[in-house]
Design a protein around this motif. Sequence first.
Motif, PDB file in Angstrom:
ATOM      1  N   THR A  43       0.836  -1.203   0.000  1.00 49.43           N
ATOM      2  CA  THR A  43       0.000   0.000   0.000  1.00 49.43           C
ATOM      3  C   THR A  43       0.871   1.254   0.000  1.00 49.43           C
ATOM      4  O   THR A  43       0.617   2.204  -0.747  1.00 49.43           O
ATOM      5  N   LEU A  44       1.912   1.257   0.828  1.00 50.68           N
ATOM      6  CA  LEU A  44       2.820   2.397   0.884  1.00 50.68           C
ATOM      7  C   LEU A  44       3.582   2.560  -0.426  1.00 50.68           C
ATOM      8  O   LEU A  44       3.842   3.686  -0.876  1.00 50.68           O
ATOM      9  N   MET A  45       3.933   1.456  -1.064  1.00 48.72           N
ATOM     10  CA  MET A  45       4.633   1.519  -2.349  1.00 48.72           C
ATOM     11  C   MET A  45       3.730   2.118  -3.428  1.00 48.72           C
ATOM     12  O   MET A  45       4.172   2.969  -4.221  1.00 48.72           O
ATOM     13  N   ILE A  46       2.466   1.696  -3.441  1.00 43.76           N
ATOM     14  CA  ILE A  46       1.515   2.247  -4.408  1.00 43.76           C
ATOM     15  C   ILE A  46       1.317   3.743  -4.162  1.00 43.76           C
ATOM     16  O   ILE A  46       1.305   4.555  -5.091  1.00 43.76           O
ATOM     17  N   SER A  47       1.194   4.114  -2.871  1.00 40.90           N
ATOM     18  CA  SER A  47       1.024   5.520  -2.513  1.00 40.90           C
ATOM     19  C   SER A  47       2.221   6.341  -2.985  1.00 40.90           C
ATOM     20  O   SER A  47       2.066   7.420  -3.568  1.00 40.90           O
ATOM     21  N   GLY A  48       3.418   5.834  -2.736  1.00 42.75           N
ATOM     22  CA  GLY A  48       4.621   6.541  -3.161  1.00 42.75           C
ATOM     23  C   GLY A  48       4.710   6.681  -4.665  1.00 42.75           C
ATOM     24  O   GLY A  48       5.120   7.740  -5.182  1.00 42.75           O
ATOM     25  N   TYR A  49       4.301   5.641  -5.381  1.00 43.44           N
ATOM     26  CA  TYR A  49       4.342   5.678  -6.846  1.00 43.44           C
ATOM     27  C   TYR A  49       3.372   6.734  -7.386  1.00 43.44           C
ATOM     28  O   TYR A  49       3.699   7.489  -8.306  1.00 43.44           O
ATOM     29  N   ILE A  50       2.173   6.794  -6.785  1.00 43.44           N
ATOM     30  CA  ILE A  50       1.185   7.793  -7.205  1.00 43.44           C
ATOM     31  C   ILE A  50       1.714   9.205  -6.942  1.00 43.44           C
ATOM     32  O   ILE A  50       1.605  10.093  -7.789  1.00 43.44           O
ATOM     33  N   LEU A  51       2.299   9.418  -5.759  1.00 41.49           N
ATOM     34  CA  LEU A  51       2.825  10.738  -5.414  1.00 41.49           C
ATOM     35  C   LEU A  51       3.932  11.165  -6.373  1.00 41.49           C
ATOM     36  O   LEU A  51       3.982  12.319  -6.814  1.00 41.49           O
ATOM     37  N   TRP A  52       4.816  10.240  -6.702  1.00 41.88           N
ATOM     38  CA  TRP A  52       5.933  10.556  -7.595  1.00 41.88           C
ATOM     39  C   TRP A  52       5.431  10.991  -8.968  1.00 41.88           C
ATOM     40  O   TRP A  52       5.848  12.027  -9.495  1.00 41.88           O
ATOM     41  N   HIS A  53       4.520  10.204  -9.547  1.00 41.72           N
ATOM     42  CA  HIS A  53       4.015  10.534 -10.873  1.00 41.72           C
ATOM     43  C   HIS A  53       3.120  11.774 -10.845  1.00 41.72           C
ATOM     44  O   HIS A  53       3.086  12.542 -11.824  1.00 41.72           O
ATOM     45  N   SER A  54       2.404  11.983  -9.749  1.00 39.92           N
ATOM     46  CA  SER A  54       1.585  13.192  -9.628  1.00 39.92           C
ATOM     47  C   SER A  54       2.471  14.427  -9.602  1.00 39.92           C
ATOM     48  O   SER A  54       2.151  15.450 -10.224  1.00 39.92           O
ATOM     49  N   TRP A  55       3.597  14.338  -8.900  1.00 36.35           N
ATOM     50  CA  TRP A  55       4.522  15.466  -8.840  1.00 36.35           C
ATOM     51  C   TRP A  55       5.098  15.764 -10.225  1.00 36.35           C
ATOM     52  O   TRP A  55       5.167  16.920 -10.645  1.00 36.35           O
ATOM     53  N   LEU A  56       5.495  14.708 -10.934  1.00 38.77           N
ATOM     54  CA  LEU A  56       6.038  14.909 -12.273  1.00 38.77           C
ATOM     55  C   LEU A  56       4.993  15.501 -13.220  1.00 38.77           C
ATOM     56  O   LEU A  56       5.313  16.332 -14.074  1.00 38.77           O
ATOM     57  N   GLY A  57       3.727  15.065 -13.064  1.00 46.08           N
ATOM     58  CA  GLY A  57       2.671  15.523 -13.953  1.00 46.08           C
ATOM     59  C   GLY A  57       2.167  16.915 -13.645  1.00 46.08           C
ATOM     60  O   GLY A  57       1.788  17.667 -14.551  1.00 46.08           O
ATOM     61  N   ILE A  58       2.156  17.293 -12.370  1.00 42.72           N
ATOM     62  CA  ILE A  58       1.546  18.567 -11.991  1.00 42.72           C
ATOM     63  C   ILE A  58       2.465  19.753 -12.280  1.00 42.72           C
ATOM     64  O   ILE A  58       2.001  20.887 -12.442  1.00 42.72           O
ATOM     65  N   ARG A  59       3.754  19.521 -12.369  1.00 45.08           N
ATOM     66  CA  ARG A  59       4.695  20.628 -12.606  1.00 45.08           C
ATOM     67  C   ARG A  59       4.427  21.342 -13.938  1.00 45.08           C
ATOM     68  O   ARG A  59       4.321  22.573 -13.963  1.00 45.08           O
ATOM     69  N   PRO A  60       4.316  20.613 -15.078  1.00 44.04           N
ATOM     70  CA  PRO A  60       4.012  21.345 -16.326  1.00 44.04           C
ATOM     71  C   PRO A  60       2.625  21.970 -16.331  1.00 44.04           C
ATOM     72  O   PRO A  60       2.407  22.992 -16.984  1.00 44.04           O
TER      73      PRO A  60
END
Length: 304
Positions: free
Chosen positions: A189-206
Amino acid sequence: MPHDHAHHHPDPDALAGDRRVGVAVAVNILLTVVQIIAGVVSGSLALVADAIHNLSDALSLVIAFWARKLARRPADASMTFGYGRAEVVAAMVNYTTLIVIALYLAAQGIERLFNPVEIEGWIVVVVAAVALVIDSVTALLIMRLSSESMNMRAAFLHNIADAMGSVAVIIGGTLILLYDWRLIDPIITLMISGYILWHSWLGIRPVISVLMLATPDDGPPLEELITAMQAIDGVADIHHVHHFRMAEHEAALEAHILIEDEADPLRVKNDLKSLLQSRFALRHSVLEFETRADACTAPQRIGH
């Protein structure tokens, strides 16, 4: 001008894309319901986490579907720049929601680390395997659309993340069956959460860059652009420069142009417009011309 596109007749490719998004939404909502029921019955937080992430993808697709249709509307009296930024706004909503969900899942996963519960491994493995198939199908449905907008690119990446999450859940369920290792569920669960956060950060910047009217990161350096404009015969100075995106795929430029006293304003304008279009692919530019008699006092080179 680049904004004189005909918007009155439906684009067959756009309609076909809408249908693919509609199918993807339907299968994801169905999968979410199945996953949540199975997660509750089995006691697997990881499966519920994957279901919630999948639901967020379905909602993201719903928002993207609405934004795609809205973005195709022509400019009107209330939206003189058109509705192209609808997809950017939708992407901001989607990523913000994903970040909130990921933080919630992380909190739940940490709580389960200290209070593990009994989990039905077989239910977890079977449902996660079904989810993996549906996530893969959904990704294929929207793969082509992922190059068109931030929304669809985010939705595609989310489905890839879902597929990876399903693989992780299958591995976790198998370890529970073989070794009764219950801590693997909150760890995943923590791994999935971390993966979502990482990709959300990459996506939200542009997305933030577009909404903040930042200089396009894939465009030329601003100084190079200004230098090229100043090299045009008859241009004495350039100031109050704004280089930004009106929409995800449409950059624009605004500037004040101080022209030499003997220069022909019409020729200078045509030369500048031609330069901006041919060399820098800037089809939308707003240029305000000044003479030395009416020039701005102590102007800023960039911005007002």
